[in-house]
Design a protein around this motif. Sequence first.
Motif, mmCIF file in Angstrom:
data_model
loop_
_atom_site.group_PDB
_atom_site.id
_atom_site.type_symbol
_atom_site.label_atom_id
_atom_site.label_comp_id
_atom_site.label_asym_id
_atom_site.label_seq_id
_atom_site.Cartn_x
_atom_site.Cartn_y
_atom_site.Cartn_z
ATOM 1 N N GLU A 187 0.792 -1.349 -0.111
ATOM 2 C CA GLU A 187 -0.005 0.030 0.129
ATOM 3 C C GLU A 187 0.707 1.226 0.151
ATOM 4 O O GLU A 187 0.348 2.234 -0.543
ATOM 5 C CB GLU A 187 -0.827 -0.088 1.256
ATOM 6 C CG GLU A 187 -2.258 -1.050 1.113
ATOM 7 C CD GLU A 187 -1.720 -2.217 1.603
ATOM 8 O OE1 GLU A 187 -0.640 -2.726 1.793
ATOM 9 O OE2 GLU A 187 -2.493 -3.020 2.010
ATOM 10 N N SER A 241 -11.041 -3.676 7.819
ATOM 11 C CA SER A 241 -9.667 -3.398 6.871
ATOM 12 C C SER A 241 -9.708 -4.340 5.824
ATOM 13 O O SER A 241 -10.130 -5.675 5.647
ATOM 14 C CB SER A 241 -8.589 -3.878 8.042
ATOM 15 O OG SER A 241 -7.363 -3.875 7.180
ATOM 16 N N PRO A 242 -8.997 -3.636 4.719
ATOM 17 C CA PRO A 242 -9.107 -4.505 3.524
ATOM 18 C C PRO A 242 -8.092 -5.794 3.723
ATOM 19 O O PRO A 242 -8.244 -6.809 3.015
ATOM 20 C CB PRO A 242 -8.421 -3.464 2.352
ATOM 21 C CG PRO A 242 -8.785 -1.976 2.875
ATOM 22 C CD PRO A 242 -8.901 -2.403 4.546
ATOM 23 N N HIS A 292 -15.021 2.652 2.140
ATOM 24 C CA HIS A 292 -14.851 2.254 0.706
ATOM 25 C C HIS A 292 -13.882 1.065 0.384
ATOM 26 O O HIS A 292 -13.827 0.323 -0.565
ATOM 27 C CB HIS A 292 -14.648 3.600 -0.345
ATOM 28 C CG HIS A 292 -15.794 4.380 0.179
ATOM 29 N ND1 HIS A 292 -16.911 4.234 0.633
ATOM 30 C CD2 HIS A 292 -15.635 5.959 0.504
ATOM 31 C CE1 HIS A 292 -17.675 5.254 0.602
ATOM 32 N NE2 HIS A 292 -16.681 6.137 0.654
ATOM 33 N N ALA A 293 -12.624 1.282 0.851
ATOM 34 C CA ALA A 293 -11.397 0.514 0.662
ATOM 35 C C ALA A 293 -11.752 -1.031 0.930
ATOM 36 O O ALA A 293 -11.279 -1.764 0.156
ATOM 37 C CB ALA A 293 -10.362 1.016 1.360
ATOM 38 N N SER A 294 -12.479 -1.138 2.129
ATOM 39 C CA SER A 294 -12.781 -2.572 2.529
ATOM 40 C C SER A 294 -13.987 -3.154 1.649
ATOM 41 O O SER A 294 -13.886 -4.261 1.264
ATOM 42 C CB SER A 294 -13.246 -2.605 3.995
ATOM 43 O OG SER A 294 -12.345 -2.477 4.918
ATOM 44 N N GLU A 319 -14.301 -2.236 -1.803
ATOM 45 C CA GLU A 319 -13.471 -2.642 -2.996
ATOM 46 C C GLU A 319 -12.654 -3.845 -3.054
ATOM 47 O O GLU A 319 -12.583 -4.861 -3.909
ATOM 48 C CB GLU A 319 -12.552 -1.472 -3.318
ATOM 49 C CG GLU A 319 -13.396 -0.125 -3.863
ATOM 50 C CD GLU A 319 -14.201 -0.657 -5.145
ATOM 51 O OE1 GLU A 319 -13.557 -1.239 -6.018
ATOM 52 O OE2 GLU A 319 -15.167 -0.047 -5.124
ATOM 53 N N ALA A 320 -12.231 -4.294 -1.528
ATOM 54 C CA ALA A 320 -11.336 -5.595 -1.532
ATOM 55 C C ALA A 320 -12.428 -6.649 -1.322
ATOM 56 O O ALA A 320 -12.259 -7.539 -2.027
ATOM 57 C CB ALA A 320 -10.581 -5.492 -0.138
ATOM 58 N N ASP A 355 -21.667 -1.101 2.457
ATOM 59 C CA ASP A 355 -20.651 -0.257 2.707
ATOM 60 C C ASP A 355 -20.868 0.772 4.048
ATOM 61 O O ASP A 355 -21.993 1.604 3.613
ATOM 62 C CB ASP A 355 -20.239 0.682 1.418
ATOM 63 C CG ASP A 355 -18.902 1.525 1.951
ATOM 64 O OD1 ASP A 355 -18.426 1.595 2.863
ATOM 65 O OD2 ASP A 355 -18.406 2.258 0.820
ATOM 66 N N ASP A 385 -10.313 7.442 4.668
ATOM 67 C CA ASP A 385 -9.700 6.478 3.636
ATOM 68 C C ASP A 385 -8.656 7.137 3.090
ATOM 69 O O ASP A 385 -8.263 8.365 3.204
ATOM 70 C CB ASP A 385 -10.924 5.913 2.826
ATOM 71 C CG ASP A 385 -11.838 7.092 2.265
ATOM 72 O OD1 ASP A 385 -11.250 8.056 2.166
ATOM 73 O OD2 ASP A 385 -12.930 6.681 1.808
ATOM 74 N N GLY A 386 -8.098 6.367 1.972
ATOM 75 C CA GLY A 386 -7.007 6.999 1.123
ATOM 76 C C GLY A 386 -7.523 8.267 0.357
ATOM 77 O O GLY A 386 -6.954 9.176 0.320
#
Length: 242
Positions: free
Chosen positions: A11, A55-56, A78-80, A82-83, A94, A224-225
């Motif tokens: 990451e 967590s992703p 959102h990251a989790s 997407e994973a 989500d 998030d990112g």
Amino acid sequence: MRLLVTRPEPEATAFAEELRRRGHEGVPAPLLRIEDCAPRGEEMFDRINALAVTSPRALAPLAPPEWVKRLPLFAVGHASAEAARAAGFCRIVDAGRDVETLARLLRCRLAPGSRLLHPSGQTVARDLTALLADSGIAVRRVVVYRALAAEEMPAQALNALRDGGLDGATFFSPRTAKTFVRLARESGLEVTTRTLLAFCLSPAVAVGLADSSWQRVCVATQPDGPGLLQAIESLSCGGGRT
């Protein structure tokens, strides 16, 4: 801006690339190393009705059977989400923010007596099981990975801190923030942060920097990112350091 990226690999490199696309420079300097430790076999999935992921990282070690991928999966953000989508899950909800928001969503969407699988890291910032303690939802938390803290400051971070060309650093977890503070002190570089910006994913991450001094600590409005990138862009457009 030139920023340290302290999150684990891969990451760290991916976020540095996102910074580059926006005209900044990211210096990957991982302070945690991730080690998978998921239990073998399918016993962990026994009689579950849904999954919750904070967590992703928690999805890669799972290797769930196909029927599990058809269960509802509640993602902290959102990251989790997407994973989960990339892992083949098809019923993804989500929560879009943080663990507290996820807990409230689970209380609304799952009936008492539901059996929830919560794959997670060994160390968690907020305990989902505790947040659901009086909900009637049976939470089965299974540790599937652990994060090992660096014993010394990575060479690339040492060089960047010493050469005076940094504008700041990015922090994605309270443990990473605390590890940075400890290693900076042990390396004799504690004072270097006083002229730097700290970009933190959440208020909890910022608390991890409480024992250090920074020119400014900036907290992303969305944990998030993309939220952290937005915080960096906002300050950069406003003229960089203040």
